[in-house]
Scaffold this active site. Structure first.
Site, PDB file in Angstrom:
ATOM      1  N   THR A   1      42.860  42.401  45.424  1.00  0.00           N
ATOM      2  CA  THR A   1      42.166  43.136  46.809  1.00  0.00           C
ATOM      3  C   THR A   1      43.508  43.378  47.775  1.00  0.00           C
ATOM      4  OG1 THR A   1      41.999  40.836  47.445  1.00  0.00           O
ATOM      5  CG2 THR A   1      40.296  41.801  46.639  1.00  0.00           C
TER       6      THR A   1
ATOM      7  N   ARG B   1      32.134  41.117  45.125  1.00  0.00           N
ATOM      8  CA  ARG B   1      31.200  40.396  45.708  1.00  0.00           C
ATOM      9  C   ARG B   1      31.245  39.620  47.028  1.00  0.00           C
ATOM     10  NH1 ARG B   1      30.962  39.803  40.413  1.00  0.00           N
ATOM     11  NH2 ARG B   1      29.192  40.378  39.410  1.00  0.00           N
TER      12      ARG B   1
ATOM     13  N   HIS C   1      36.969  44.115  30.116  1.00  0.00           N
ATOM     14  CA  HIS C   1      36.145  44.931  30.564  1.00  0.00           C
ATOM     15  C   HIS C   1      36.604  46.600  30.298  1.00  0.00           C
ATOM     16  CE1 HIS C   1      33.869  41.912  32.946  1.00  0.00           C
ATOM     17  NE2 HIS C   1      33.710  41.578  31.712  1.00  0.00           N
TER      18      HIS C   1
ATOM     19  N   CYS D   1      32.248  64.298  20.603  1.00  0.00           N
ATOM     20  CA  CYS D   1      33.431  64.716  19.715  1.00  0.00           C
ATOM     21  C   CYS D   1      34.343  63.260  19.491  1.00  0.00           C
ATOM     22  CB  CYS D   1      34.173  66.061  19.663  1.00  0.00           C
ATOM     23  SG  CYS D   1      35.319  66.069  21.135  1.00  0.00           S
TER      24      CYS D   1
HETATM   25  P1  NAD Z   1      34.371  39.087  42.047  1.00  0.00           P
HETATM   26  O1  NAD Z   1      34.314  39.835  43.364  1.00  0.00           O
HETATM   27  O2  NAD Z   1      33.174  38.481  41.637  1.00  0.00           O
HETATM   28  O3  NAD Z   1      35.315  37.958  42.568  1.00  0.00           O
HETATM   29  C1  NAD Z   1      36.484  37.986  43.188  1.00  0.00           C
HETATM   30  C2  NAD Z   1      36.862  36.682  43.633  1.00  0.00           C
HETATM   31  O4  NAD Z   1      38.143  36.721  44.208  1.00  0.00           O
HETATM   32  C3  NAD Z   1      36.019  36.213  45.015  1.00  0.00           C
HETATM   33  O5  NAD Z   1      35.590  34.803  44.635  1.00  0.00           O
HETATM   34  C4  NAD Z   1      36.893  36.242  46.120  1.00  0.00           C
HETATM   35  O6  NAD Z   1      36.705  35.315  47.006  1.00  0.00           O
HETATM   36  C5  NAD Z   1      38.161  36.230  45.340  1.00  0.00           C
HETATM   37  N1  NAD Z   1      39.348  36.967  46.152  1.00  0.00           N
HETATM   38  C6  NAD Z   1      39.339  38.119  46.746  1.00  0.00           C
HETATM   39  N2  NAD Z   1      40.546  38.692  47.270  1.00  0.00           N
HETATM   40  C7  NAD Z   1      41.352  37.187  47.242  1.00  0.00           C
HETATM   41  C8  NAD Z   1      42.608  36.970  47.796  1.00  0.00           C
HETATM   42  N3  NAD Z   1      43.310  37.934  48.213  1.00  0.00           N
HETATM   43  N4  NAD Z   1      42.899  35.655  47.606  1.00  0.00           N
HETATM   44  C9  NAD Z   1      42.173  34.843  46.970  1.00  0.00           C
HETATM   45  N5  NAD Z   1      40.889  34.941  46.569  1.00  0.00           N
HETATM   46  C10 NAD Z   1      40.765  36.094  46.699  1.00  0.00           C
HETATM   47  O7  NAD Z   1      35.177  39.629  40.868  1.00  0.00           O
HETATM   48  P2  NAD Z   1      35.351  39.087  39.540  1.00  0.00           P
HETATM   49  O8  NAD Z   1      35.190  37.642  39.252  1.00  0.00           O
HETATM   50  O9  NAD Z   1      36.355  39.834  38.764  1.00  0.00           O
HETATM   51  O10 NAD Z   1      33.931  39.886  38.854  1.00  0.00           O
HETATM   52  C11 NAD Z   1      33.970  40.263  37.633  1.00  0.00           C
HETATM   53  C12 NAD Z   1      33.859  41.861  37.691  1.00  0.00           C
HETATM   54  O11 NAD Z   1      34.682  42.804  38.921  1.00  0.00           O
HETATM   55  C13 NAD Z   1      34.440  42.384  36.518  1.00  0.00           C
HETATM   56  O12 NAD Z   1      33.550  42.993  35.855  1.00  0.00           O
HETATM   57  C14 NAD Z   1      35.338  43.402  37.020  1.00  0.00           C
HETATM   58  O13 NAD Z   1      35.487  44.533  35.845  1.00  0.00           O
HETATM   59  C15 NAD Z   1      35.055  43.664  38.340  1.00  0.00           C
HETATM   60  N6  NAD Z   1      35.850  44.472  39.124  1.00  0.00           N
HETATM   61  C16 NAD Z   1      37.479  45.095  38.843  1.00  0.00           C
HETATM   62  C17 NAD Z   1      37.916  45.684  39.695  1.00  0.00           C
HETATM   63  C18 NAD Z   1      39.605  45.903  39.599  1.00  0.00           C
HETATM   64  O14 NAD Z   1      39.934  46.319  38.331  1.00  0.00           O
HETATM   65  N7  NAD Z   1      40.349  45.476  40.269  1.00  0.00           N
HETATM   66  C19 NAD Z   1      37.468  45.503  41.176  1.00  0.00           C
HETATM   67  C20 NAD Z   1      36.176  45.286  41.270  1.00  0.00           C
HETATM   68  C21 NAD Z   1      35.438  44.786  40.404  1.00  0.00           C
END
Ligand code: NAD
Length: 243
Positions: A25, A33, A116, A127
């Site tokens: 992020t 989420r 993933h 193909c």
């Molecule tokens: P999620 O969104 O469920 O959880 C992310 C967690 O990170 C949250 O609990 C949030 O509070 C925390 N968070 C976010 N930014 C933060 C920060 N700066 N510091 C501390 N905590 C922080 O994501 P997940 O658990 O990875 O869910 C799984 C799915 O998300 C996977 O299937 C994945 O493929 C996918 N996904 C991947 C990407 C990517 O590749 N960057 C982006 C979005 C979703």
């Protein structure tokens, strides 16, 4: 507490990290989420399931192509860099990631298990030809087409809802069995089967540390939970290690 984690890293024989969207992020890629997450305005089944892709590939790519452009221009975060430095000093044996953005590799991590898959390549379902995502982005087509056989759509090599995880799950479980320390960073730990790696780590004798902004589904399994922004948390853990 953060100094305690640094001590555990320092003493670990086989440390493994498990990461989620939260490590990216800070790089400008929204997670799923959180309040500003990707699922705020869309139904994940439309844009992140095999059925949704088959039903309407144009809708799928309308959602993803701008995000892939963001990913292409993104820079690794403090957490990506921290894990890469640990590996280069021999203190981190593998990163297991749920992310599809390739930022761990760009930060310099070498042993990365992508649970993933990734958006780096697209595959023709007719193909089997592969195409780098850059070519699809540069083509400007709303749905990337196969340059080899002309098929009208290519699918990214990511795991979508409804897909099985491939052999990478076995590789990850093996890493976890060998681990004596598991650091979970930036994941809600709500998506299975990946989340199941946390109780597996506990059962096979690893210490478990969770670093996240908010509570996760696996906090009860952890030896230590550090709450906060990853940028701050990894800085505090890295300092005593001289990283
Ligand atoms: P999620 O969104 O469920 O959880 C992310 C967690 O990170 C949250 O609990 C949030 O509070 C925390 N968070 C976010 N930014 C933060 C920060 N700066 N510091 C501390 N905590 C922080 O994501 P997940 O658990 O990875 O869910 C799984 C799915 O998300 C996977 O299937 C994945 O493929 C996918 N996904 C991947 C990407 C990517 O590749 N960057 C982006 C979005 C979703």
């Amino acid at each position: 507490m953060n100094a305690e984690v640094a001590r555990w890293i320092d003493r670990a024989r086989h440390a493994v990290a498990l990461t989620g969207a939260g490590v990216s992020t800070e790089s400008g890629i929204p997670d799923f989420r959180s309040d500003a997450g990707l699922w705020r305005d869309v139904d994940p089944m439309d844009v992140a399931s095999t059925a949704g892709f088959e039903e309407d590939p144009a809708r799928f790519y309308r959602f993803w192509l701008p995000k892939l452009e963001t990913i292409r221009n993104a820079q690794p975060s403090a957490a990506h860099r921290f894990l890469a430095r640990l590996e280069s000093r021999g203190r981190m044996q593998a990163v297991i990631t749920q992310n599809i953005d390739g930022l761990h590799q760009r930060a310099g991590s070498r042993r990365v298990l992508e649970m993933h898959g990734s958006f780096r390549t697209l595959r023709c379902q007719a193909c089997g030809a592969k195409m780098p995502i850059e070519r699809a982005l540069d083509s400007g087509k709303p749905v990337p087409q196969c340059a080899e056989c002309g098929a009208e759509r290519m699918r990214p090599e990511v795991v979508l809802f409804g897909d099985m995880l491939g052999p990478v799950l076995r590789d990850a479980e093996q890493e976890i069995r060998e681990a004596d320390l598991l650091l979970c960073l930036g994941s809600s730990l709500a998506v299975h089967p990946v989340a199941g790696l946390v109780p597996l780590a506990r059962r096979t004798g690893a210490k478990v540390v969770i670093l996240n902004r908010e509570g996760t589904s696996m906090d009860d399994e952890a030896d230590l939970v550090l709450r906060g922004e990853l940028e701050d948390l990894v800085r505090e853990v890295a300092a005593p290690l001289g990283l």
